[in-house]
Design a protein around this motif. Sequence first.
Motif, PDB file in Angstrom:
ATOM      1  N   GLN A 187      15.172 -15.273  34.587  1.00  0.00           N
ATOM      2  CA  GLN A 187      13.620 -16.773  34.319  1.00  0.00           C
ATOM      3  C   GLN A 187      12.705 -15.366  33.572  1.00  0.00           C
ATOM      4  O   GLN A 187      11.844 -16.420  32.446  1.00  0.00           O
ATOM      5  N   GLU A 188      12.046 -14.556  34.478  1.00  0.00           N
ATOM      6  CA  GLU A 188      11.301 -13.471  34.182  1.00  0.00           C
ATOM      7  C   GLU A 188      11.790 -13.618  32.639  1.00  0.00           C
ATOM      8  O   GLU A 188      10.045 -13.360  31.368  1.00  0.00           O
ATOM      9  N   LYS A 189      12.904 -13.481  31.987  1.00  0.00           N
ATOM     10  CA  LYS A 189      13.007 -12.986  30.190  1.00  0.00           C
ATOM     11  C   LYS A 189      12.654 -14.014  30.216  1.00  0.00           C
ATOM     12  O   LYS A 189      12.317 -13.744  28.186  1.00  0.00           O
ATOM     13  N   PHE A 190      13.075 -15.296  29.787  1.00  0.00           N
ATOM     14  CA  PHE A 190      12.409 -16.656  29.252  1.00  0.00           C
ATOM     15  C   PHE A 190      11.330 -17.061  29.033  1.00  0.00           C
ATOM     16  O   PHE A 190      11.221 -17.431  28.037  1.00  0.00           O
ATOM     17  N   ASN A 191      10.851 -16.603  30.048  1.00  0.00           N
ATOM     18  CA  ASN A 191       9.674 -17.307  30.376  1.00  0.00           C
ATOM     19  C   ASN A 191       8.501 -16.009  29.479  1.00  0.00           C
ATOM     20  O   ASN A 191       7.093 -16.190  28.494  1.00  0.00           O
ATOM     21  N   LYS A 192       8.612 -14.824  28.850  1.00  0.00           N
ATOM     22  CA  LYS A 192       7.980 -13.944  28.232  1.00  0.00           C
ATOM     23  C   LYS A 192       8.653 -14.040  27.191  1.00  0.00           C
ATOM     24  O   LYS A 192       7.816 -13.980  26.204  1.00  0.00           O
ATOM     25  N   HIS A 193       9.199 -14.462  26.304  1.00  0.00           N
ATOM     26  CA  HIS A 193       9.818 -15.294  25.514  1.00  0.00           C
ATOM     27  C   HIS A 193       9.190 -16.367  24.736  1.00  0.00           C
ATOM     28  O   HIS A 193       8.275 -16.308  23.488  1.00  0.00           O
ATOM     29  N   ILE A 194       8.948 -16.791  25.772  1.00  0.00           N
ATOM     30  CA  ILE A 194       8.634 -18.374  25.337  1.00  0.00           C
ATOM     31  C   ILE A 194       6.615 -17.633  25.305  1.00  0.00           C
ATOM     32  O   ILE A 194       6.036 -18.080  24.443  1.00  0.00           O
ATOM     33  N   MET A 195       6.084 -16.917  25.814  1.00  0.00           N
ATOM     34  CA  MET A 195       4.683 -16.404  25.923  1.00  0.00           C
ATOM     35  C   MET A 195       4.967 -15.831  24.380  1.00  0.00           C
ATOM     36  O   MET A 195       3.913 -15.860  23.499  1.00  0.00           O
TER      37      MET A 195
ATOM     38  N   LYS B 106       7.163 -24.792  13.478  1.00  0.00           N
ATOM     39  CA  LYS B 106       7.624 -25.989  14.165  1.00  0.00           C
ATOM     40  C   LYS B 106       9.359 -25.171  14.189  1.00  0.00           C
ATOM     41  O   LYS B 106       9.283 -25.201  15.528  1.00  0.00           O
ATOM     42  N   ASN B 107       9.441 -24.330  14.256  1.00  0.00           N
ATOM     43  CA  ASN B 107      10.506 -23.085  14.069  1.00  0.00           C
ATOM     44  C   ASN B 107      10.321 -22.352  15.504  1.00  0.00           C
ATOM     45  O   ASN B 107      11.053 -22.583  16.571  1.00  0.00           O
ATOM     46  N   ARG B 108       9.225 -22.090  15.819  1.00  0.00           N
ATOM     47  CA  ARG B 108       9.303 -21.290  16.694  1.00  0.00           C
ATOM     48  C   ARG B 108       8.703 -22.775  18.027  1.00  0.00           C
ATOM     49  O   ARG B 108       9.755 -21.915  19.076  1.00  0.00           O
ATOM     50  N   LYS B 109       8.183 -23.490  17.859  1.00  0.00           N
ATOM     51  CA  LYS B 109       8.494 -24.609  19.341  1.00  0.00           C
ATOM     52  C   LYS B 109       9.709 -24.971  19.522  1.00  0.00           C
ATOM     53  O   LYS B 109      10.071 -25.450  20.629  1.00  0.00           O
ATOM     54  N   GLU B 110      10.246 -25.235  18.523  1.00  0.00           N
ATOM     55  CA  GLU B 110      11.806 -25.664  19.136  1.00  0.00           C
ATOM     56  C   GLU B 110      12.714 -24.595  20.059  1.00  0.00           C
ATOM     57  O   GLU B 110      13.576 -25.118  20.792  1.00  0.00           O
ATOM     58  N   LYS B 111      11.918 -22.999  19.388  1.00  0.00           N
ATOM     59  CA  LYS B 111      13.124 -22.325  19.920  1.00  0.00           C
ATOM     60  C   LYS B 111      11.567 -22.120  21.830  1.00  0.00           C
ATOM     61  O   LYS B 111      12.656 -21.867  22.486  1.00  0.00           O
ATOM     62  N   ILE B 112      10.694 -22.747  21.225  1.00  0.00           N
ATOM     63  CA  ILE B 112      10.517 -22.318  23.352  1.00  0.00           C
ATOM     64  C   ILE B 112      10.752 -23.701  23.629  1.00  0.00           C
ATOM     65  O   ILE B 112      11.044 -23.537  25.233  1.00  0.00           O
ATOM     66  N   LYS B 113      10.561 -24.647  23.275  1.00  0.00           N
ATOM     67  CA  LYS B 113      11.538 -25.988  23.922  1.00  0.00           C
ATOM     68  C   LYS B 113      12.667 -25.675  24.854  1.00  0.00           C
ATOM     69  O   LYS B 113      13.751 -25.908  25.532  1.00  0.00           O
TER      70      LYS B 113
ATOM     71  N   ALA C 239      14.504 -22.559  25.187  1.00  0.00           N
ATOM     72  CA  ALA C 239      13.970 -21.390  26.191  1.00  0.00           C
ATOM     73  C   ALA C 239      13.571 -22.519  27.659  1.00  0.00           C
ATOM     74  O   ALA C 239      14.279 -21.603  29.004  1.00  0.00           O
ATOM     75  N   ALA C 240      12.632 -23.547  27.088  1.00  0.00           N
ATOM     76  CA  ALA C 240      12.222 -23.881  28.916  1.00  0.00           C
ATOM     77  C   ALA C 240      13.356 -24.984  29.231  1.00  0.00           C
ATOM     78  O   ALA C 240      13.850 -24.943  30.644  1.00  0.00           O
ATOM     79  N   PHE C 241      14.164 -24.762  28.229  1.00  0.00           N
ATOM     80  CA  PHE C 241      15.731 -26.049  28.513  1.00  0.00           C
ATOM     81  C   PHE C 241      16.609 -24.941  29.415  1.00  0.00           C
ATOM     82  O   PHE C 241      16.944 -25.560  30.754  1.00  0.00           O
ATOM     83  N   LYS C 242      16.107 -23.753  28.845  1.00  0.00           N
ATOM     84  CA  LYS C 242      17.108 -23.181  29.694  1.00  0.00           C
ATOM     85  C   LYS C 242      17.161 -22.455  31.249  1.00  0.00           C
ATOM     86  O   LYS C 242      17.478 -21.895  32.243  1.00  0.00           O
ATOM     87  N   ILE C 243      15.707 -22.558  30.954  1.00  0.00           N
ATOM     88  CA  ILE C 243      15.030 -22.092  32.465  1.00  0.00           C
ATOM     89  C   ILE C 243      15.139 -23.220  33.279  1.00  0.00           C
ATOM     90  O   ILE C 243      15.132 -23.112  34.702  1.00  0.00           O
TER      91      ILE C 243
END
Length: 139
Positions: free
Chosen positions: A32-40, A76-83, A85-89
Amino acid sequence: MRKERERGIFMKIIKKVAIKQVISEKSKSVLQEKFNKHIMRLEQECQQLLFEQRKLQNKKSISKQELHDRFQQEIKNRKEKIKLAAFKIEQLEMLEIGSEIIESEVEALVEVKEGTHWNEIMEQTAIIIKDGVVVRIDN
């Protein structure tokens, strides 16, 4: 890579091996921390791209529309990656303690010799890890 042994010829081949992680409270929080850091990090990259875009808009040699489109595509590419990562969380939160997830894949050398059953060699092999320690190897 053929070699003679006491009884016949053998080879070594490369085979893919799945690395699975057993979900524990500790591994769940680490993921969870890894995904949150990736989103940040992705959000920071979006802010940096907007800053760079504003900086470059003042240059006359670059088409403002082309510049805008290129930067918006990167954002847009980065926002897709954020989505993603949020889905993975979200998925991680639903996982039960003790369940296994595929974390990655590695390659292993496997010895093949005359008389070896090919189907056994080609069966899916997995290394199961819990909290950073190998707990099982499935053949």
